[in-house]
Design a protein around this motif. Sequence first.
Motif, PDB file in Angstrom:
ATOM      1  N   LEU A  12       0.811  -1.215   0.000  1.00 52.13           N
ATOM      2  CA  LEU A  12       0.000   0.000   0.000  1.00 52.13           C
ATOM      3  C   LEU A  12       0.845   1.266   0.000  1.00 52.13           C
ATOM      4  N   VAL A  65       0.729   6.509  -1.438  1.00 51.04           N
ATOM      5  CA  VAL A  65      -0.222   5.624  -0.773  1.00 51.04           C
ATOM      6  C   VAL A  65      -1.257   5.167  -1.793  1.00 51.04           C
ATOM      7  N   ALA A  66      -1.519   3.869  -1.824  1.00 47.76           N
ATOM      8  CA  ALA A  66      -2.608   3.330  -2.636  1.00 47.76           C
ATOM      9  C   ALA A  66      -3.873   3.407  -1.786  1.00 47.76           C
ATOM     10  N   GLY A  69      -6.230   0.495  -0.882  1.00 48.77           N
ATOM     11  CA  GLY A  69      -5.579  -0.662  -1.480  1.00 48.77           C
ATOM     12  C   GLY A  69      -5.654  -0.687  -2.994  1.00 48.77           C
ATOM     13  N   HIS A  71      -4.362   0.470  -6.390  1.00 42.66           N
ATOM     14  CA  HIS A  71      -3.176   1.080  -6.998  1.00 42.66           C
ATOM     15  C   HIS A  71      -3.516   1.987  -8.178  1.00 42.66           C
TER      16      HIS A  71
END
Length: 187
Positions: A12, A65-66, A69, A71
Amino acid sequence: MIDRLFMAVRGLFVRAVVRAIDDTGAEQMLTVQPHYGRVRSRVPVHQPFGFASHAPLDGAVAPIVAVGGDHADLMALPPANPSKARFGKLGEGDSVLYDACGQRIYIQNGKIVRLDCTSEMLVTIGGSPILDLTAKQATLNVPLAVKGGITATEDIAAQGDVKAGGISLTNHTHPVTDAPGTTGRPQ
């Protein structure tokens, strides 16, 4: 199972090399390279309210930061550039706002506020310059009111008249002590 969870969480967050910074819109946008051969553009920077910066590009990195979650939904924290004029050796409670040239506003844990400028400090109010300081001159563009007195170690020059207690320096006269009348104005 723990290993898979660890790898999912680890994926993440990544530290990316910043390739470009676009600071022209409502949000600062980055072009970053989180992994070799992978470049992502238009990654928004999440900056705190009341503070904005544009890090020098050469050597800049940013945490990415993803979000959730995903991407495909990246967000960057403000880019840093530790190689450019970082101000260190701070004491506990000290804060410094600085730029790549070494200019800084230094707040020393309630003791000192210090401004270090490379060439000029300009104070404006409503867009109008009020105070302009350089190494050679201070220019104040509004009337100066002094309550504590002024001590000068060099000559004071005035282009207009100087008055003390309502008496003009250039237009006052003196009574003549041994004869009636007064002297003329100072020459």
